[in-house]
Design a protein around this motif. Structure first.
Motif, PDB file in Angstrom:
ATOM      1  N   LEU A 101      44.239  26.752  33.097  1.00  0.00           N
ATOM      2  CA  LEU A 101      44.990  27.769  33.976  1.00  0.00           C
ATOM      3  C   LEU A 101      44.450  29.215  33.599  1.00  0.00           C
ATOM      4  CD1 LEU A 101      48.685  26.520  34.406  1.00  0.00           C
ATOM      5  CD2 LEU A 101      46.776  26.284  35.791  1.00  0.00           C
ATOM      6  N   LEU A 102      44.189  29.451  32.470  1.00  0.00           N
ATOM      7  CA  LEU A 102      43.742  30.899  31.920  1.00  0.00           C
ATOM      8  C   LEU A 102      42.349  30.833  32.618  1.00  0.00           C
ATOM      9  CD1 LEU A 102      44.051  33.451  30.454  1.00  0.00           C
ATOM     10  CD2 LEU A 102      43.375  32.338  28.437  1.00  0.00           C
ATOM     11  N   THR A 103      41.464  29.804  32.416  1.00  0.00           N
ATOM     12  CA  THR A 103      40.076  29.787  32.807  1.00  0.00           C
ATOM     13  C   THR A 103      40.074  30.033  34.094  1.00  0.00           C
ATOM     14  OG1 THR A 103      39.691  28.337  30.760  1.00  0.00           O
ATOM     15  CG2 THR A 103      37.824  28.393  32.630  1.00  0.00           C
ATOM     16  N   PHE A 104      40.849  29.390  34.957  1.00  0.00           N
ATOM     17  CA  PHE A 104      40.903  29.634  36.612  1.00  0.00           C
ATOM     18  C   PHE A 104      41.480  30.941  36.710  1.00  0.00           C
ATOM     19  CE2 PHE A 104      43.383  29.712  40.355  1.00  0.00           C
ATOM     20  CZ  PHE A 104      42.222  29.172  41.501  1.00  0.00           C
ATOM     21  N   ALA A 105      42.309  31.325  36.117  1.00  0.00           N
ATOM     22  CA  ALA A 105      42.814  32.620  36.590  1.00  0.00           C
ATOM     23  C   ALA A 105      41.839  33.860  36.234  1.00  0.00           C
ATOM     24  CB  ALA A 105      44.155  33.101  35.793  1.00  0.00           C
ATOM     25  N   LEU A 106      41.088  33.831  35.081  1.00  0.00           N
ATOM     26  CA  LEU A 106      40.136  34.675  34.840  1.00  0.00           C
ATOM     27  C   LEU A 106      38.763  34.491  35.420  1.00  0.00           C
ATOM     28  CD1 LEU A 106      40.215  34.823  30.885  1.00  0.00           C
ATOM     29  CD2 LEU A 106      41.219  36.614  32.412  1.00  0.00           C
ATOM     30  N   GLY A 107      38.400  33.495  35.813  1.00  0.00           N
ATOM     31  CA  GLY A 107      37.369  33.211  36.868  1.00  0.00           C
ATOM     32  C   GLY A 107      37.762  33.830  38.194  1.00  0.00           C
ATOM     33  N   ALA A 108      38.928  33.704  38.722  1.00  0.00           N
ATOM     34  CA  ALA A 108      39.068  34.061  40.192  1.00  0.00           C
ATOM     35  C   ALA A 108      39.007  35.846  39.988  1.00  0.00           C
ATOM     36  CB  ALA A 108      40.448  33.771  40.530  1.00  0.00           C
ATOM     37  N   ALA A 109      39.719  36.252  39.135  1.00  0.00           N
ATOM     38  CA  ALA A 109      39.912  37.685  38.804  1.00  0.00           C
ATOM     39  C   ALA A 109      38.371  38.300  38.819  1.00  0.00           C
ATOM     40  CB  ALA A 109      40.541  38.108  37.681  1.00  0.00           C
ATOM     41  N   SER A 110      37.649  37.688  38.064  1.00  0.00           N
ATOM     42  CA  SER A 110      36.093  37.996  37.862  1.00  0.00           C
ATOM     43  C   SER A 110      35.368  38.088  39.277  1.00  0.00           C
ATOM     44  CB  SER A 110      35.424  37.094  37.082  1.00  0.00           C
ATOM     45  OG  SER A 110      36.061  37.047  35.558  1.00  0.00           O
ATOM     46  N   VAL A 111      35.529  36.982  39.984  1.00  0.00           N
ATOM     47  CA  VAL A 111      34.873  37.160  41.338  1.00  0.00           C
ATOM     48  C   VAL A 111      35.525  38.078  42.313  1.00  0.00           C
ATOM     49  CG1 VAL A 111      34.677  35.702  43.411  1.00  0.00           C
ATOM     50  CG2 VAL A 111      34.584  34.699  41.115  1.00  0.00           C
ATOM     51  N   TYR A 112      36.833  38.210  42.066  1.00  0.00           N
ATOM     52  CA  TYR A 112      37.298  39.317  42.886  1.00  0.00           C
ATOM     53  C   TYR A 112      36.884  40.953  42.408  1.00  0.00           C
ATOM     54  CZ  TYR A 112      41.228  42.715  44.826  1.00  0.00           C
ATOM     55  OH  TYR A 112      41.533  43.976  45.509  1.00  0.00           O
TER      56      TYR A 112
END
Length: 373
Positions: A101-112
């Protein structure tokens, strides 16, 4: 008589140069392999997966949105696969789920974050490119030929971190001869361009109205003062403008007023001379000076050339901090035509400074008496 000089046309979006796709793929795969190898050697690959979390964040600062999304998806897949195939590392399933979940959240935040960064860069570059295009159109194309003089030269705004500068020039045919202006606005960027436009507009109007150079300079000074008053109302900084104004007519002598600007050079009979003028205060600061602007007269014989520059040339530095020796390099090029001289000096100054050095805005004008006189 006007003739357009070919200029370099660059898309402002070219200033944003993301890494090639192949480099992104190679870099991501290399880091992944390194992390997995370290995990195998330490027998704790799941814990070391935390190192991969930094990949999307790094990509968001350097890459495009698609490249950042690729890195985020790649990192997510590597984490999921590793968590599923290595269940026996003493790590609870809750911790494994939290890591995913942390990896997903950080990846989405990076794309944004990458999307916001690239959009802001595009908007800023378009704004600066529009101002630079306006400045290119307002500054008259060279060479310029009048009944009194032939003016040629170049203007190169800096194109690294700023696309807009404050160097100005203009030529106006008046009832009292041809009047030439070269100037440099304090500072850079869009506010400096506003002051530059104010001075050019005032020069084109007052050059036809004022019979003396002193009255013309007073009008230019007043235009800068008015611009500063408007700038103060909007919270912008007040600015001054260094300027050199010439008046050349059919007489053997020409007139000049130097308002804190770079001195001009006179080339004649294979020699270079710097006429000694009194230097007044820059435009916008006249009320701080007890002495009014005064006109200097100097001999401008047929066949002679006047070289007018901004400090973008005189303050060019080499890697060791040495200033560009304008007079010395000019003496080596006295045989060049007025049309060739500005570009030759500019190219030599760039070579002197080196490709990795910072370059300021540069305006170089050559003024020679018209061959029809």
């Amino acid at each position: 008589m006007l003739r357009n000089r070919p200029t370099r046309r660059t898309d402002p979006l070219d200033a944003i140069e993301p890494p090639p796709r192949a480099d992104v793929v190679i870099g991501v795969v290399s880091v992944t392999v390194l992390v997995m190898l370290l995990g195998a050697l330490s027998d704790s690959p799941v814990w070391l997966l935390g190192l991969l979390v930094f990949l999307p964040g790094t990509a968001s600062a350097l890459c495009t949105v698609r490249q950042t999304a690729f890195v985020a998806v790649w990192t997510m897949l590597v984490v999921i696969v590793t968590v599923l195939v290595r269940p026996g590392d003493g790590i609870s399933w809750l911790d494994r789920i939290l890591m995913v979940l942390l990896t997903f959240a950080l990846g989405a935040a990076s794309v944004y974050a990458c999307h916001r960064r690239t959009r802001r860069e595009h908007e800023m570059l378009r704004l600066r490119s529009t101002a630079a295009a306006m400045q290119r159109h307002i500054l008259r194309p060279m060479p310029l030929l009048t009944d009194d003089v032939l003016v040629d030269g170049l203007y190169e705004p800096v194109q690294e971190d700023r696309l807009v500068g404050g160097d100005i020039y203009d030529v106006v045919v008046s009832p009292w001869g041809t009047r030439v202006l070269i100037g440099d606005v304090q500072g850079k960027g869009l506010p400096a361009v506003g002051a530059a436009f104010a001075v050019i507009g005032a020069f084109r109007e007052a050059a036809h109205r004022e019979p003396t150079l002193t009255a013309l300079v007073d009008a230019l000074d007043a235009s800068v003062v008015r611009h500063n008053s408007y700038a103060a109302q909007t919270g912008d900084d007040e600015r001054f403008v260094t300027a050199l104004i010439l008046n050349v007519d059919a007489h053997a002598e020409a007139q000049a007023i130097n308002c804190g600007h770079v001195p001009m050079q006179l080339l004649h009979n294979a020699t270079v001379v710097t006429p000694v003028f009194g230097s007044g205060v820059p435009l916008g600061l006249a009320e701080l000076s007890a002495e009014p602007a005064t006109v200097d007269w100097f001999t401008f014989p047929p066949g002679a050339t006047l070289l007018l520059t901004t400090d973008g040339l005189t303050e060019t530095r080499a890697a060791d901090g040495t200033f560009y020796p304008v007079t010395e390099r000019l003496s080596e090029r006295v045989t060049l035509s007025p049309t060739e001289l500005p570009q030759a000096l500019y190219d030599d100054a760039r070579s002197f400074a080196g490709e990795g050095s910072h370059h300021d805005d540069v305006a170089i004008l050559s003024v020679r008496r018209s061959p029809f006189r």
